[in-house]
Design an enzyme around this catalytic site. Structure first.
Site, short mmCIF file in Angstrom:
data_model
loop_
_atom_site.label_atom_id
_atom_site.label_comp_id
_atom_site.label_asym_id
_atom_site.label_seq_id
_atom_site.Cartn_x
_atom_site.Cartn_y
_atom_site.Cartn_z
N ASN A 112 31.72 -46.29 12.91
CA ASN A 112 32.13 -47.65 13.29
C ASN A 112 33.65 -47.73 13.29
O ASN A 112 34.34 -46.80 12.85
CB ASN A 112 31.57 -48.67 12.30
CG ASN A 112 30.11 -49.00 12.55
OD1 ASN A 112 29.58 -48.74 13.62
ND2 ASN A 112 29.46 -49.58 11.56
N HIS A 155 23.55 -52.35 18.38
CA HIS A 155 24.51 -51.67 19.25
C HIS A 155 24.01 -51.59 20.70
O HIS A 155 24.24 -50.60 21.40
CB HIS A 155 24.83 -50.26 18.75
CG HIS A 155 25.48 -50.22 17.39
ND1 HIS A 155 26.83 -50.13 17.23
CD2 HIS A 155 24.96 -50.27 16.14
CE1 HIS A 155 27.12 -50.11 15.94
NE2 HIS A 155 26.00 -50.20 15.25
C1 HEM Z 1 22.70 -47.49 16.28
C2 HEM Z 1 26.55 -46.88 13.43
C3 HEM Z 1 23.86 -47.88 9.52
C4 HEM Z 1 19.97 -47.74 12.33
C5 HEM Z 1 23.98 -47.27 15.83
C6 HEM Z 1 25.10 -47.01 16.68
C7 HEM Z 1 26.17 -46.83 15.89
C8 HEM Z 1 25.74 -46.98 14.52
C9 HEM Z 1 27.59 -46.52 16.32
C10 HEM Z 1 25.08 -46.99 18.20
C11 HEM Z 1 24.94 -45.60 18.72
C12 HEM Z 1 25.03 -45.62 20.23
O1 HEM Z 1 26.11 -45.91 20.76
O2 HEM Z 1 24.01 -45.34 20.88
C13 HEM Z 1 26.13 -47.11 12.14
C14 HEM Z 1 26.99 -46.99 10.97
C15 HEM Z 1 26.24 -47.28 9.88
C16 HEM Z 1 24.91 -47.58 10.35
C17 HEM Z 1 28.43 -46.56 11.03
C18 HEM Z 1 26.60 -47.30 8.42
C19 HEM Z 1 27.62 -46.61 7.91
C20 HEM Z 1 22.57 -47.85 9.93
C21 HEM Z 1 21.44 -47.86 9.06
C22 HEM Z 1 20.34 -47.81 9.84
C23 HEM Z 1 20.78 -47.76 11.22
C24 HEM Z 1 21.51 -47.91 7.53
C25 HEM Z 1 18.89 -47.79 9.46
C26 HEM Z 1 18.42 -47.46 8.28
C27 HEM Z 1 20.39 -47.73 13.63
C28 HEM Z 1 19.50 -47.76 14.75
C29 HEM Z 1 20.29 -47.69 15.89
C30 HEM Z 1 21.65 -47.61 15.44
C31 HEM Z 1 17.98 -47.87 14.68
C32 HEM Z 1 19.83 -47.68 17.34
C33 HEM Z 1 19.82 -46.24 17.81
C34 HEM Z 1 19.32 -46.06 19.22
O3 HEM Z 1 18.51 -46.87 19.70
O4 HEM Z 1 19.71 -45.05 19.81
N1 HEM Z 1 24.38 -47.25 14.52
N2 HEM Z 1 24.89 -47.48 11.72
N3 HEM Z 1 22.14 -47.78 11.24
N4 HEM Z 1 21.68 -47.64 14.07
FE1 HEM Z 1 23.27 -47.50 12.90
#
Ligand code: HEM
Length: 527
Positions: A149, A76
């Site tokens: 999402n 993202h």
């Molecule tokens: C970032 C949604 C699953 C790890 C994000 C962001 C969204 C998101 C919207 C961006 C947030 C922003 O705008 O700063 C989702 C959704 C998931 C999902 C809806 C499943 C339903 C996962 C899983 C992991 C993960 C399973 C790890 C085990 C991360 C990480 C970031 C991220 C590391 C970067 C955060 C940052 O640097 O601030 N995710 N994600 N995500 N997601 Fe997910």
């Protein structure tokens, strides 16, 4: 500036207001407050001589510039954000103590960030990709982050697979491309071996991954969460955002042309809409259900590859979200905002969804390196807007200046107000857990095709055609025949006609074998 401000901006010597102090661009100074006399020429040994190491002004300026970039988000990375508010129209008081969901008419400030998943921060806005839909609500009871999402389900059921999924999606490690595309070998190789992803695959091959505007996408919290009421009873909840402008997409050809002509298409559209007063708006709805109802579903609601059909649990609209202010500074706000699914307020709690449980760890962990300090919650866009204090202290980039001797609890030295608030604090749902621990998965997570079929068959015929041609295009970029065949094999479990269309588009003479169905294949709803 007050009358206390002197000509050079020094506060406290009682000097008169100087014309410079009122200018939009005040006197140029170093980080230590020294006025700079020349911002065009570095200090030289003589007219045509070498620059001197002594030139601390040159060094400070270059050094700060050298460190302007921070690591982009691992996923993202490309996103656009805006300030706005949430307004509740229907109270959920019987279900929750969270004030944001009980006080009708109250406006809660928020920051929203919408993003692509795979591309880098400089990538185009319109690839075929899932879109992030993340909201930080600055509630009276602390920050609540709903990190969702634009698609209501996810690729995998367990967070332990997330690094593999993302490594397969992102550019390949040896060649550094493709930047933001699912049309490559590693993605489909992973998918072909991950049948639980097939429901999500149907959604991402649909036009939902080609939104016409960020203002025209839906948003979903995806996981089941819990609401907890004053009596401590909990109810499961799923969160939904529906755009006032309706769900609208581009076609694939349009998305490709836009990516070339205006890679900032979505960011520009959001900026222009907000700056001209066309504030984007979404309706906020909930699906509420009890444990007893969940036990009757023909799927497991803790499995993030499943949605709860609205025929089973209707959506209840309870409020609206409006984005009405573009950030003052892109880096300070949109880039530095740190969402985390574990940021909940009293009255809301997690469910046991194993994808959600892993997410609770990942975000804070990654942000410690992305933002570089345990104190990143002090950055204005991340800081709670309610009064708050705790006994944390020190740490890199500590920007607050707490007063007093006591940085521990309990204490008698400076009152004990922390304890008084405990009864109003965050409470976990009282749930009993039993059973044998292990790296195990419930049989209720085993049906990977029914909802994929339900989604595909629910689509209009032109939408089905778009899904089929997206699959043909994407799989035609895959170099390995066995991967193409395996994916078409999975499609046969979803819809034989779809599999035939894709097979014929890929030039298969015969349909590939059905992959071994370790999973029960059954129709939805089950008889
Ligand atoms: C970032 C949604 C699953 C790890 C994000 C962001 C969204 C998101 C919207 C961006 C947030 C922003 O705008 O700063 C989702 C959704 C998931 C999902 C809806 C499943 C339903 C996962 C899983 C992991 C993960 C399973 C790890 C085990 C991360 C990480 C970031 C991220 C590391 C970067 C955060 C940052 O640097 O601030 N995710 N994600 N995500 N997601 Fe997910």
């Amino acid at each position: 500036p007050s009358a206390e401000v002197s000509p050079d901006g020094y506060q406290g010597d009682g000097g008169e207001l100087h014309q410079y102090a009122q200018r939009a661009h005040p006197v140029l100074k170093t980080n230590q407050g020294l006025p700079v006399s020349d911002n065009q020429n570095s200090l030289r040994a003589n007219l045509r001589g070498p620059s001197l190491l002594e030139d601390f002004i040159l060094r400070e300026k270059i050094s700060h510039f050298d460190h302007e970039r921070i690591p982009e988000r691992i996923v993202h990375a490309r996103g656009s954000g805006a300030h706005g508010y949430f307004e509740l129209s229907h109270s959920l008081k019987p279900y929750t103590t969270a004030k944001i969901l009980t006080e009708v008419g109250e406006r809660t400030p928020l920051f929203a960030r919408m993003s692509t998943v795979a591309g880098g921060s400089g990538s185009a806005d319109t690839p075929r990709d899932v879109r992030g839909f993340a909201i930080k609500f600055y509630t009276r009871q602390g920050n609540w982050d709903l990190v969702g999402n634009n698609i209501p389900v996810f690729f995998i059921q367990d967070a332990i697979k997330f690094p593999d999924l993302i490594h397969a999606v992102k550019m390949e490690p040896d060649r550094g491309f493709p930047q933001a595309a699912t049309a490559h070998d590693t993605f489909w190789d992973f998918i072909s071996l991950t049948p639980e992803a097939m429901h999500m695959v149907m959604w991402i091959m649909s036009d939902r991954t080609l939104p016409r505007s960020l203002r025209m996408m839906e948003g979903f919290g995806i996981h089941s969460f819990r609401l907890i009421n004053a009596a401590g009873q909990s109810t499961f909840v799923k969160f939904h955002w529906r755009p006032k402008l309706g769900l609208q997409s581009t076609t694939w050809d349009e998305a490709c042309k836009i990516a070339g002509a205006d890679p900032d298409f979505h960011r520009r559209d959001l900026f222009e809409a907000i700056s001209t007063g066309h504030f984007p708006e979404w309706e906020f709805s909930v699906q509420l259900f009890s444990q007893e109802e969940a036990d009757q579903f023909p799927f497991d609601h803790l499995d993030a590859t499943k949605l709860i059909p609205e025929e089973l649990v209707p959506l209840q609209p309870v409020g609206r979200l409006v984005l009405d202010r573009w950030p003052d500074n892109f880096f300070a706000e949109t880039e530095q905002i740190a969402f985390c699914p574990s940021h909940l307020v009293p009255g809301i709690d997690f469910s046991n969804d194993p994808l959600l449980q892993g997410r609770l760890f990942s975000y804070l962990d990654t942000q410690l390196s992305r933002l570089g300090s345990v104190n990143f919650h002090q950055i204005p866009v991340n800081a709670p807007q309610c009064p708050f204090a705790n006994q944390q202290r020190d740490g890199r980039m500590q920007a607050s200046v707490p007063r007093g001797r006591v940085a521990y609890e309990p204490s008698t030295l400076e009152g004990d107000s922390a304890r008084e608030s405990f009864s109003r604090g965050f409470q976990t749902a009282e749930v009993s857990e039993s059973g044998d621990k292990g790296r195990i998965r419930a049989g209720s997570f085993a049906d990977h095709y029914s909802q994929a079929r339900q989604f595909y068959r629910s689509q209009m015929c032109y939408e089905q055609a778009h899904i089929a041609s997206a699959l043909v295009f994407e799989l035609s970029k895959v170099g390995h025949a066995h991967v193409r065949q395996a994916v078409v094999g999975h499609l046969r479990h979803i819809d034989e006609e779809l599999a035939r269309r894709v097979a014929s588009g890929l030039g298969f003479v015969v349909l590939p074998m059905l992959p071994h169905a370790t999973e029960p294949v059954r129709d939805y709803p089950p008889s």
